[in-house]
Design a protein around this motif. Structure first.
Motif, PDB file in Angstrom:
ATOM      1  N   LYS A  38       0.768  -1.322  -0.048  1.00 56.43           N
ATOM      2  CA  LYS A  38      -0.070  -0.234  -0.051  1.00 56.43           C
ATOM      3  C   LYS A  38       0.862   1.266  -0.046  1.00 56.43           C
ATOM      4  N   LEU A  39       2.079   1.247  -0.914  1.00 49.18           N
ATOM      5  CA  LEU A  39       2.948   2.439  -0.769  1.00 49.18           C
ATOM      6  C   LEU A  39       2.165   3.611  -1.163  1.00 49.18           C
ATOM      7  N   LEU A  40       1.462   3.413  -2.120  1.00 48.74           N
ATOM      8  CA  LEU A  40       0.879   4.733  -2.758  1.00 48.74           C
ATOM      9  C   LEU A  40      -0.169   5.344  -1.728  1.00 48.74           C
ATOM     10  N   GLU A  41      -0.810   4.285  -1.100  1.00 49.71           N
ATOM     11  CA  GLU A  41      -1.841   5.017  -0.247  1.00 49.71           C
ATOM     12  C   GLU A  41      -1.176   5.637   1.116  1.00 49.71           C
ATOM     13  N   LYS A  42       0.123   4.964   1.217  1.00 51.49           N
ATOM     14  CA  LYS A  42       0.754   5.530   2.591  1.00 51.49           C
ATOM     15  C   LYS A  42       1.322   7.032   2.245  1.00 51.49           C
ATOM     16  N   ILE A  43       1.921   7.298   0.990  1.00 50.07           N
ATOM     17  CA  ILE A  43       2.503   8.559   0.171  1.00 50.07           C
ATOM     18  C   ILE A  43       1.363   9.449   0.073  1.00 50.07           C
ATOM     19  N   LYS A  44       0.120   9.140   0.256  1.00 54.57           N
ATOM     20  CA  LYS A  44      -0.762  10.354  -0.080  1.00 54.57           C
ATOM     21  C   LYS A  44      -0.998  10.940   1.464  1.00 54.57           C
ATOM     22  N   LEU A  45      -0.488  10.200   2.426  1.00 55.92           N
ATOM     23  CA  LEU A  45      -0.330  11.067   3.597  1.00 55.92           C
ATOM     24  C   LEU A  45       0.777  12.053   3.903  1.00 55.92           C
ATOM     25  N   LEU A  46       1.776  11.905   2.811  1.00 59.50           N
ATOM     26  CA  LEU A  46       2.983  12.966   2.807  1.00 59.50           C
ATOM     27  C   LEU A  46       2.387  14.157   2.200  1.00 59.50           C
ATOM     28  N   PRO A  47       3.278  15.315   2.669  1.00 58.07           N
ATOM     29  CA  PRO A  47       3.001  16.729   1.945  1.00 58.07           C
ATOM     30  C   PRO A  47       3.467  16.729   0.560  1.00 58.07           C
ATOM     31  N   ILE A  48       3.594  15.650  -0.270  1.00 55.79           N
ATOM     32  CA  ILE A  48       4.074  15.557  -1.501  1.00 55.79           C
ATOM     33  C   ILE A  48       2.952  14.866  -2.541  1.00 55.79           C
ATOM     34  N   THR A  49       3.175  15.173  -3.876  1.00 59.92           N
ATOM     35  CA  THR A  49       1.950  14.557  -4.787  1.00 59.92           C
ATOM     36  C   THR A  49       3.111  13.590  -5.782  1.00 59.92           C
ATOM     37  N   VAL A  50       2.615  12.362  -5.553  1.00 60.17           N
ATOM     38  CA  VAL A  50       3.269  11.426  -6.615  1.00 60.17           C
ATOM     39  C   VAL A  50       2.125  11.134  -7.716  1.00 60.17           C
ATOM     40  N   GLN A  51       2.793  11.613  -9.042  1.00 58.42           N
ATOM     41  CA  GLN A  51       1.996  11.103 -10.158  1.00 58.42           C
ATOM     42  C   GLN A  51       2.642  10.227 -10.983  1.00 58.42           C
ATOM     43  N   GLN A  80       4.784   5.645  10.134  1.00 60.73           N
ATOM     44  CA  GLN A  80       3.797   6.938  10.095  1.00 60.73           C
ATOM     45  C   GLN A  80       2.661   6.598   9.873  1.00 60.73           C
ATOM     46  N   TYR A  81       2.287   5.635   8.863  1.00 58.31           N
ATOM     47  CA  TYR A  81       0.905   5.171   8.409  1.00 58.31           C
ATOM     48  C   TYR A  81       0.167   4.556   9.700  1.00 58.31           C
ATOM     49  N   LYS A  82       0.792   3.796  10.389  1.00 52.41           N
ATOM     50  CA  LYS A  82       0.217   3.077  11.613  1.00 52.41           C
ATOM     51  C   LYS A  82      -0.022   4.298  12.513  1.00 52.41           C
ATOM     52  N   LEU A  83       0.732   5.054  12.688  1.00 49.49           N
ATOM     53  CA  LEU A  83       0.275   6.437  13.740  1.00 49.49           C
ATOM     54  C   LEU A  83      -0.760   7.041  13.259  1.00 49.49           C
ATOM     55  N   ILE A  84      -0.709   7.488  12.117  1.00 49.32           N
ATOM     56  CA  ILE A  84      -1.995   8.311  11.494  1.00 49.32           C
ATOM     57  C   ILE A  84      -3.110   7.352  11.658  1.00 49.32           C
ATOM     58  N   GLN A  85      -3.147   6.147  11.544  1.00 49.66           N
ATOM     59  CA  GLN A  85      -4.397   5.052  11.449  1.00 49.66           C
ATOM     60  C   GLN A  85      -4.708   5.202  12.936  1.00 49.66           C
ATOM     61  N   ARG A  86      -3.851   5.210  13.779  1.00 55.93           N
ATOM     62  CA  ARG A  86      -4.141   5.291  15.243  1.00 55.93           C
ATOM     63  C   ARG A  86      -4.592   6.666  15.537  1.00 55.93           C
ATOM     64  N   ILE A  87      -4.230   7.765  15.190  1.00 58.28           N
ATOM     65  CA  ILE A  87      -4.704   9.093  15.571  1.00 58.28           C
ATOM     66  C   ILE A  87      -6.201   9.070  15.124  1.00 58.28           C
ATOM     67  N   ARG A  88      -6.415   8.672  13.736  1.00 56.66           N
ATOM     68  CA  ARG A  88      -7.610   8.737  12.909  1.00 56.66           C
ATOM     69  C   ARG A  88      -8.808   7.969  13.945  1.00 56.66           C
ATOM     70  N   LYS A  89      -8.237   6.701  14.359  1.00 55.56           N
ATOM     71  CA  LYS A  89      -9.377   5.918  15.172  1.00 55.56           C
ATOM     72  C   LYS A  89      -9.372   6.430  16.447  1.00 55.56           C
TER      73      LYS A  89
END
Ligand SMILES: [Zn+2]
Ligand SMILES: [Zn+2]
Length: 120
Positions: A36-49, A69-78
């Motif tokens: 899920k790399l692309l999904e995780k990168i979406k959380l970053l302040p960059i855009t990958v096209q 970072q992804y896990k941390l954000i999931q946790r924060i969201r939850k």
């Protein structure tokens, strides 16, 4: 089409840390998909096209960092959802035992005197 990927001979430049690494994962590979790399990168302040003219590879170190970072954000969201529902549904101290926040002290609740002094 796709010739720029072979321009780097020593290694591949990681999109995130800009270091040259021999072992990288291409963002549009099936391995990246399973991670899920692309999904995780979406959380970053960059855009990958897909067709931007920038590296599409990420090194293992950054993948690990992304994962953390992804896990941390999931946790924060939850927890944000938990806290919101706690606030909306369990206001005035009526918090059921099932609530993950049951028994925790919320200072904003116990404080009845609003600083603005709004009278209803
Ligand atoms: Zn990297
Ligand atoms: Zn609650």
């Amino acid at each position: 089409m796709g010739s720029y990927a072979k321009a780097v001979m020593v290694g591949y430049i990681c999109r995130l840390c800009s270091e040259q690494k021999k072992k990288v994962i291409h963002l549009y590979s099936s391995k990246a998909q399973s991670l899920k790399l692309l999904e995780k990168i979406k959380l970053l302040p960059i855009t990958v096209q897909k067709y931007d003219n920038l590296p599409k590879t990420i090194c293992e170190t950054c993948i690990e960092r992304l994962d953390t970072q992804y896990k941390l954000i999931q946790r924060i969201r939850k927890n944000n959802i938990i806290q919101r529902s706690h606030r909306i549904f369990h206001s005035n101290g009526r918090c059921p035992v099932e609530c993950p926040l049951h028994g925790t002290v919320d200072p904003s609740w116990s404080d009845d005197s609003e600083p603005s002094g709004s009278t209803s």
